[in-house]
Design a protein around this motif. Structure first.
Motif, PDB file in Angstrom:
ATOM      1  N   MET A  79       0.802  -1.230   0.000  1.00  0.00           N
ATOM      2  CA  MET A  79       0.000   0.000   0.000  1.00  0.00           C
ATOM      3  C   MET A  79       0.830   1.273   0.000  1.00  0.00           C
ATOM      4  N   ILE A  80       2.144   1.153  -0.078  1.00  0.00           N
ATOM      5  CA  ILE A  80       2.970   2.355  -0.052  1.00  0.00           C
ATOM      6  C   ILE A  80       2.835   3.117  -1.373  1.00  0.00           C
ATOM      7  N   ASN A  81       3.125   4.427  -1.326  1.00  0.00           N
ATOM      8  CA  ASN A  81       3.004   5.251  -2.528  1.00  0.00           C
ATOM      9  C   ASN A  81       4.363   5.454  -3.188  1.00  0.00           C
ATOM     10  N   CYS A  97      13.495  -3.431  -0.166  1.00  0.00           N
ATOM     11  CA  CYS A  97      12.077  -3.552  -0.501  1.00  0.00           C
ATOM     12  C   CYS A  97      11.782  -4.967  -0.990  1.00  0.00           C
ATOM     13  N   ILE A  98      10.734  -5.572  -0.442  1.00  0.00           N
ATOM     14  CA  ILE A  98      10.197  -6.824  -0.973  1.00  0.00           C
ATOM     15  C   ILE A  98       8.945  -6.461  -1.746  1.00  0.00           C
ATOM     16  N   ASP A  99       8.935  -6.782  -3.031  1.00  0.00           N
ATOM     17  CA  ASP A  99       7.844  -6.336  -3.904  1.00  0.00           C
ATOM     18  C   ASP A  99       7.463  -7.464  -4.855  1.00  0.00           C
ATOM     19  N   ASP A 100       6.158  -7.627  -5.089  1.00  0.00           N
ATOM     20  CA  ASP A 100       5.667  -8.686  -5.971  1.00  0.00           C
ATOM     21  C   ASP A 100       5.186  -8.181  -7.325  1.00  0.00           C
ATOM     22  N   GLU A 101       4.777  -6.925  -7.407  1.00  0.00           N
ATOM     23  CA  GLU A 101       3.950  -6.507  -8.532  1.00  0.00           C
ATOM     24  C   GLU A 101       4.504  -5.410  -9.436  1.00  0.00           C
ATOM     25  N   CYS A 102       5.531  -4.714  -9.015  1.00  0.00           N
ATOM     26  CA  CYS A 102       6.094  -3.625  -9.832  1.00  0.00           C
ATOM     27  C   CYS A 102       5.027  -2.571 -10.157  1.00  0.00           C
ATOM     28  N   VAL A 103       4.371  -2.062  -9.127  1.00  0.00           N
ATOM     29  CA  VAL A 103       3.300  -1.086  -9.345  1.00  0.00           C
ATOM     30  C   VAL A 103       3.775   0.361  -9.183  1.00  0.00           C
ATOM     31  N   LEU A 104       4.939   0.561  -8.570  1.00  0.00           N
ATOM     32  CA  LEU A 104       5.435   1.919  -8.382  1.00  0.00           C
ATOM     33  C   LEU A 104       6.184   2.395  -9.629  1.00  0.00           C
ATOM     34  N   TYR A 106       8.831   4.270  -9.563  1.00  0.00           N
ATOM     35  CA  TYR A 106      10.275   4.303  -9.318  1.00  0.00           C
ATOM     36  C   TYR A 106      10.560   3.688  -7.949  1.00  0.00           C
ATOM     37  N   TYR A 107      11.539   2.789  -7.898  1.00  0.00           N
ATOM     38  CA  TYR A 107      11.937   2.133  -6.655  1.00  0.00           C
ATOM     39  C   TYR A 107      13.304   2.667  -6.245  1.00  0.00           C
ATOM     40  N   ASP A 108      13.290   3.668  -5.384  1.00  0.00           N
ATOM     41  CA  ASP A 108      14.522   4.314  -4.941  1.00  0.00           C
ATOM     42  C   ASP A 108      15.043   3.580  -3.708  1.00  0.00           C
ATOM     43  N   VAL A 109      15.569   2.375  -3.930  1.00  0.00           N
ATOM     44  CA  VAL A 109      15.979   1.499  -2.831  1.00  0.00           C
ATOM     45  C   VAL A 109      17.372   0.936  -3.111  1.00  0.00           C
ATOM     46  N   ASP A 110      17.990   0.385  -2.071  1.00  0.00           N
ATOM     47  CA  ASP A 110      19.317  -0.217  -2.224  1.00  0.00           C
ATOM     48  C   ASP A 110      19.229  -1.675  -2.681  1.00  0.00           C
ATOM     49  N   ILE A 111      18.236  -2.384  -2.161  1.00  0.00           N
ATOM     50  CA  ILE A 111      18.035  -3.785  -2.524  1.00  0.00           C
ATOM     51  C   ILE A 111      16.561  -4.013  -2.804  1.00  0.00           C
ATOM     52  N   LEU A 112      16.263  -4.678  -3.907  1.00  0.00           N
ATOM     53  CA  LEU A 112      14.895  -5.005  -4.283  1.00  0.00           C
ATOM     54  C   LEU A 112      14.774  -6.526  -4.386  1.00  0.00           C
ATOM     55  N   GLN A 123       9.341  -4.871 -15.480  1.00  0.00           N
ATOM     56  CA  GLN A 123      10.220  -3.753 -15.858  1.00  0.00           C
ATOM     57  C   GLN A 123      10.357  -2.779 -14.686  1.00  0.00           C
ATOM     58  N   TYR A 124      11.194  -3.118 -13.730  1.00  0.00           N
ATOM     59  CA  TYR A 124      11.400  -2.248 -12.576  1.00  0.00           C
ATOM     60  C   TYR A 124      12.239  -1.025 -12.971  1.00  0.00           C
TER      61      TYR A 124
END
Length: 314
Positions: A79-81, A97-104, A106-112, A123-124
């Motif tokens: 639910m994060i924006n 970040c643990i993510d299943d769907e690639c809905v954001l 942009y993922y401004d993270v160190d590890i995905l 397509q992250y």
């Protein structure tokens, strides 16, 4: 390390369960503190975290997480924006970040981390330094000790498990739909009742010679006794898949649709788009199509054990 996650009514407990599993591997190295939104819908998730003996901090909105002092932030929340990670980044040394769907966007993270088999097809959009971990699976150690099942000519046992919660009493509805098939073929239906089942008392009152209920079983021990598994298209799919048990999958939330369709396309599960489809599939199921499903499962890539994520985090 802060672990931000939510689970309970309407969204299930899958995110809670897998972060607890990861936390059990990390607690010897990091001081683990769980963070969750202070909402009544998530009480069952909060209880699960506390029962697992981890510290829990409740916040009113996700942005409040910056007020909690920690070097690392691990986030597993659907639910994060889009701005959450960029907003949080200056307050933490490392964000995972643990993510299943690639809905954001942009993922401004160190590890995905994406533990799903379709992860590499997504397509992250990440920053250039983001490390992508797509070769890990959230399986408990008990599963690695089990041998995959052998397909039998006849179905003797079916396992129905919808995870830790069941807000809509789907377990009861599925039992009602497939009971004629169970009775006609003298099959044992093994039903798991999760700790946060809203209609637990109603289910326990069911008395039928072909139905056996379980609460808090060792899941790998129970699973290998069955010829077919019925489950939501979440973490349980991977447990059945690891044991090469034919799967009937249903979708309980929007973020399960991708796995349901992917599994259907690859013939590693049957996607029941409504509960009546479960009974239809069982009626048509035979030795050959179950054998073919298991054969498709054998091409499924074996993922790295979860412990190896620790090296990546360090």
């Amino acid at each position: 390390m802060l672990i931000y996650t939510n689970g309970g009514l309407s969204i299930g407990l899958g995110h809670i369960m897998r972060t607890l599993l990861l936390a059990s591997k990390l607690k010897e190295i990091f001081n683990i503190v769980f963070v969750s939104l202070n909402k009544n819908n998530f009480i069952s998730g909060h209880r699960l975290i506390k029962d697992s003996c981890f510290e829990l901090v409740l916040i009113d909105k996700s942005e409040d997480i910056i007020d909690i002092n920690s070097n690392y932030l691990l986030c597993d929340d659907c639910m994060i924006n889009d701005d959450f990670f960029t907003y949080s980044k200056k307050y933490f040394e490392k964000i995972i970040c643990i993510d299943d769907e690639c809905v954001l966007k942009y993922y401004d993270v160190d590890i995905l981390i994406n533990p799903n088999p379709y992860a590499k097809e997504l397509q992250y959009n990440t920053n250039i330094a983001t490390k992508l971990l797509f070769d890990y699976q959230f399986l408990r150690d008990e599963f690695y000790k089990k041998i995959p099942i052998k397909i039998r000519p006849e179905i003797k046992n079916i396992l129905l498990t919808l995870g830790g919660s069941d807000d809509k009493n789907l377990t009861y509805k599925i039992i009602s739909i497939i009971l004629p098939f169970i009775e006609k073929n003298n099959i044992t239906l093994n039903v798991v009742i999760g700790g946060a089942f809203k209609f637990k008392d109603e289910l326990i009152k069911i008395r039928h010679k072909n139905i056996v209920f379980f609460q808090n079983p060792v899941m790998s021990d129970l699973m290998v006794k069955n010829d077919i598994g019925i489950c939501a298209c979440g973490q349980t799919v991977y447990e059945f898949l690891f044991l090469k048990i034919p799967i009937i999958g249903i979708v309980l939330s929007e973020d399960q649709k991708r796995l349901a369709q992917y599994g259907s396309d690859k013939n590693i599960l049957y996607y029941a788009k409504n509960i009546k489809d479960i009974a239809i599939f069982l009626e048509k199921s035979n030795y050959n199509n179950r054998l073919n499903m298991q054969y498709s499962m054998k091409s499924y890539k074996k993922y790295e054990k979860l412990e190896k994520i620790i090296d990546e985090l360090l």
